[in-house]
Design a protein around this motif. Structure first.
Motif, mmCIF file in Angstrom:
data_model
loop_
_atom_site.group_PDB
_atom_site.id
_atom_site.type_symbol
_atom_site.label_atom_id
_atom_site.label_comp_id
_atom_site.label_asym_id
_atom_site.label_seq_id
_atom_site.Cartn_x
_atom_site.Cartn_y
_atom_site.Cartn_z
ATOM 1 N N TYR A 84 7.827 -13.048 -39.798
ATOM 2 C CA TYR A 84 8.306 -14.270 -39.153
ATOM 3 C C TYR A 84 9.769 -14.044 -38.772
ATOM 4 C CZ TYR A 84 4.287 -16.908 -41.098
ATOM 5 O OH TYR A 84 3.037 -17.381 -41.426
ATOM 6 N N VAL A 85 10.095 -14.218 -37.493
ATOM 7 C CA VAL A 85 11.466 -14.016 -37.010
ATOM 8 C C VAL A 85 11.992 -15.347 -36.485
ATOM 9 C CG1 VAL A 85 12.948 -12.762 -35.404
ATOM 10 C CG2 VAL A 85 11.017 -11.590 -36.488
ATOM 11 N N HIS A 86 13.063 -15.819 -37.117
ATOM 12 C CA HIS A 86 13.597 -17.157 -36.881
ATOM 13 C C HIS A 86 14.768 -17.073 -35.898
ATOM 14 C CE1 HIS A 86 14.599 -21.226 -38.969
ATOM 15 N NE2 HIS A 86 15.120 -21.198 -37.753
ATOM 16 N N LEU A 87 14.622 -17.699 -34.727
ATOM 17 C CA LEU A 87 15.624 -17.618 -33.667
ATOM 18 C C LEU A 87 15.798 -18.987 -33.013
ATOM 19 C CD1 LEU A 87 14.138 -14.341 -32.195
ATOM 20 C CD2 LEU A 87 16.380 -14.479 -33.293
ATOM 21 N N ASP A 88 16.560 -19.013 -31.912
ATOM 22 C CA ASP A 88 16.642 -20.251 -31.138
ATOM 23 C C ASP A 88 16.569 -19.916 -29.656
ATOM 24 O OD1 ASP A 88 19.137 -19.353 -30.364
ATOM 25 O OD2 ASP A 88 20.256 -21.087 -31.126
ATOM 26 N N TRP A 89 16.944 -20.855 -28.806
ATOM 27 C CA TRP A 89 16.748 -20.697 -27.363
ATOM 28 C C TRP A 89 17.639 -19.629 -26.749
ATOM 29 C CZ3 TRP A 89 20.977 -21.528 -24.259
ATOM 30 C CH2 TRP A 89 22.046 -22.229 -24.825
ATOM 31 N N HIS A 90 18.706 -19.205 -27.444
ATOM 32 C CA HIS A 90 19.603 -18.202 -26.871
ATOM 33 C C HIS A 90 18.895 -16.873 -26.599
ATOM 34 C CE1 HIS A 90 22.690 -20.892 -28.681
ATOM 35 N NE2 HIS A 90 23.401 -20.506 -27.647
ATOM 36 N N CYS A 91 18.019 -16.455 -27.527
ATOM 37 C CA CYS A 91 17.457 -15.101 -27.410
ATOM 38 C C CYS A 91 16.011 -14.996 -27.849
ATOM 39 C CB CYS A 91 18.312 -14.122 -28.225
ATOM 40 S SG CYS A 91 18.397 -14.563 -29.965
ATOM 41 N N GLY A 92 15.380 -16.100 -28.219
ATOM 42 C CA GLY A 92 14.002 -16.035 -28.711
ATOM 43 C C GLY A 92 13.050 -15.386 -27.729
ATOM 44 N N HIS A 93 13.207 -15.676 -26.438
ATOM 45 C CA HIS A 93 12.307 -15.129 -25.416
ATOM 46 C C HIS A 93 12.505 -13.623 -25.251
ATOM 47 C CE1 HIS A 93 16.016 -16.709 -23.833
ATOM 48 N NE2 HIS A 93 15.873 -16.110 -22.671
ATOM 49 N N TYR A 94 13.755 -13.161 -25.382
ATOM 50 C CA TYR A 94 14.014 -11.715 -25.282
ATOM 51 C C TYR A 94 13.410 -10.970 -26.471
ATOM 52 C CZ TYR A 94 17.640 -13.052 -21.891
ATOM 53 O OH TYR A 94 18.330 -13.569 -20.830
ATOM 54 N N VAL A 95 13.605 -11.521 -27.668
ATOM 55 C CA VAL A 95 13.099 -10.859 -28.878
ATOM 56 C C VAL A 95 11.572 -10.848 -28.865
ATOM 57 C CG1 VAL A 95 13.019 -10.965 -31.403
ATOM 58 C CG2 VAL A 95 15.176 -11.356 -30.206
ATOM 59 N N LYS A 96 10.954 -11.879 -28.318
ATOM 60 C CA LYS A 96 9.486 -11.874 -28.232
ATOM 61 C C LYS A 96 8.984 -10.687 -27.410
ATOM 62 C CE LYS A 96 5.355 -14.450 -27.048
ATOM 63 N NZ LYS A 96 4.689 -13.221 -26.562
ATOM 64 N N VAL A 97 9.661 -10.382 -26.307
ATOM 65 C CA VAL A 97 9.256 -9.231 -25.482
ATOM 66 C C VAL A 97 9.342 -7.942 -26.291
ATOM 67 C CG1 VAL A 97 9.831 -7.861 -23.445
ATOM 68 C CG2 VAL A 97 9.887 -10.345 -23.314
ATOM 69 N N MET A 98 10.404 -7.791 -27.078
ATOM 70 C CA MET A 98 10.549 -6.601 -27.929
ATOM 71 C C MET A 98 9.448 -6.538 -28.981
ATOM 72 S SD MET A 98 14.560 -5.881 -28.631
ATOM 73 C CE MET A 98 15.058 -7.517 -29.092
ATOM 74 N N MET A 99 9.153 -7.680 -29.582
ATOM 75 C CA MET A 99 8.134 -7.703 -30.633
ATOM 76 C C MET A 99 6.734 -7.453 -30.066
ATOM 77 S SD MET A 99 9.543 -10.622 -33.259
ATOM 78 C CE MET A 99 8.417 -10.131 -34.564
ATOM 79 N N ASP A 100 6.503 -7.892 -28.819
ATOM 80 C CA ASP A 100 5.236 -7.565 -28.164
ATOM 81 C C ASP A 100 5.063 -6.051 -28.079
ATOM 82 O OD1 ASP A 100 4.521 -10.199 -27.786
ATOM 83 O OD2 ASP A 100 5.179 -10.282 -25.694
ATOM 84 N N GLU A 101 6.144 -5.351 -27.786
ATOM 85 C CA GLU A 101 6.081 -3.888 -27.683
ATOM 86 C C GLU A 101 5.904 -3.246 -29.057
ATOM 87 O OE1 GLU A 101 9.023 -0.153 -26.769
ATOM 88 O OE2 GLU A 101 9.367 -1.986 -25.627
ATOM 89 N N ILE A 102 6.644 -3.717 -30.055
ATOM 90 C CA ILE A 102 6.632 -3.082 -31.378
ATOM 91 C C ILE A 102 5.351 -3.399 -32.146
ATOM 92 C CG2 ILE A 102 7.801 -3.005 -33.632
ATOM 93 C CD1 ILE A 102 10.412 -3.714 -32.032
ATOM 94 N N PHE A 103 4.950 -4.668 -32.155
ATOM 95 C CA PHE A 103 3.805 -5.108 -32.963
ATOM 96 C C PHE A 103 2.520 -5.278 -32.158
ATOM 97 C CE2 PHE A 103 7.594 -6.436 -35.266
ATOM 98 C CZ PHE A 103 7.310 -6.010 -36.555
ATOM 99 N N GLY A 104 2.645 -5.323 -30.834
ATOM 100 C CA GLY A 104 1.474 -5.534 -29.988
ATOM 101 C C GLY A 104 1.406 -6.964 -29.484
ATOM 102 N N TYR A 105 1.227 -7.121 -28.175
ATOM 103 C CA TYR A 105 1.145 -8.444 -27.552
ATOM 104 C C TYR A 105 0.068 -9.302 -28.221
ATOM 105 C CZ TYR A 105 0.079 -11.888 -23.881
ATOM 106 O OH TYR A 105 -0.165 -13.044 -23.195
#
Length: 275
Positions: A84-105
């Motif tokens: 579980y990665v806790h973020l806010d509107w500043h960067c949550g969308h960017y980190v999701k793209v990275m996590m899609d790559e690392i953990f799988g979409y």
């Protein structure tokens, strides 16, 4: 994390929760109370480099910072583990793209929106009153204890309405009030992916409030830990701050690992755990 990997901890951690910096450009000076006195602690050289110089290259340096750490977390997770990665509107969308790559979409199971209320300083925008918590799994059979996190219906609701529980939630229908038929229904409802029943910030109960700026309520971590781990499992938080994750893991009979660059955070966490 690199040290843990070298010591043979690959695939050993069942649940990771992190509340990393949000790329807000905020001042990371630590402010707290000592008795009745309000004090400020300036950052050490290592903290200043970690929290300020890391962002000197703008958003790209933040991506690098997060990407390197998320890759290591992926290695440490068990095959049925969750992060579980806790973020806010500043960067949550960017980190999701990275996590899609690392953990799988396909392994992104939820974007949880934690909603809360309270005083707001903004007058030219809508008040920022929600955080984003990205939930990813590693394998195809993750631990998820849905019956541990159901939200009870009020007795007045149960007595007032005639409902039956279906696979898609609650729908109107024939309902017998015999106790054995009510039993399953009385377990409560499955939480949605937006949580508005957990207070934040200054609304945290006084008995757990430590005066630590980024402290999260124990109720938030309790829901996450109950849902995605079992007693005896290992829960890790690599940005542990005031130690909420570790304290709740201890109370729920989990083993835990925590780290933080701030000596002050470790001091607060250690005292909290000893208490």
């Amino acid at each position: 994390m690199s040290s843990l990997i070298k010591q043979g901890w690959v695939g050993k951690i069942n649940l990771i929760y992190i509340d990393p910096p949000f790329f807000t450009g905020a001042d990371f000076t630590i402010r707290t109370k000592l008795g009745d006195e309000r004090i400020e602690k300036e950052l050490s050289i290592i903290e200043e480099r970690a929290y300020k110089d890391t962002w000197s290259g703008g958003i790209a340096s933040y991506f690098k910072y997060m990407y390197e750490r998320l890759v290591l977390m992926g290695e440490l997770l068990t095959e049925n583990g969750s992060i579980y990665v806790h973020l806010d509107w500043h960067c949550g969308h960017y980190v999701k793209v990275m996590m899609d790559e690392i953990f799988g979409y396909e392994n992104c199971r939820n974007e949880i929106v934690w909603c809360y209320t309270g005083p707001a300083r903004k007058v030219k925008d809508f008040a920022d009153k929600h955080d984003i918590i990205l939930r990813y799994i590693k394998g195809d059979k993750p631990v998820f204890n849905i019956d541990k996190i159901r939200i009870p219906y009020s007795e007045s609701f149960l007595s007032r309405r005639k409902y039956a529980e279906g696979t898609g939630g609650i729908y109107a229908g024939k309902f017998d009030r015999e106790e054995d038929e009510l039993k399953e229904y009385r377990k409560g409802k499955i939480p949605e992916d937006w949580w508005d029943d957990i207070p934040a910030g200054g609304q945290i109960s006084r008995d757990e409030l430590l005066g630590f700026d980024t402290q999260k309520p124990e109720a938030l971590l309790k829901r996450i830990i109950l849902a995605s781990s079992n007693p005896g499992d290992i829960v890790a938080d690599f940005f542990c701050g005031s130690g909420t994750t570790l304290a709740v893991a201890e109370k729920l009979g989990r083993r835990w690992l925590g780290s933080d660059l701030s000596k002050f955070a470790i001091q607060v966490t250690r005292k909290r755990l000893l208490d």
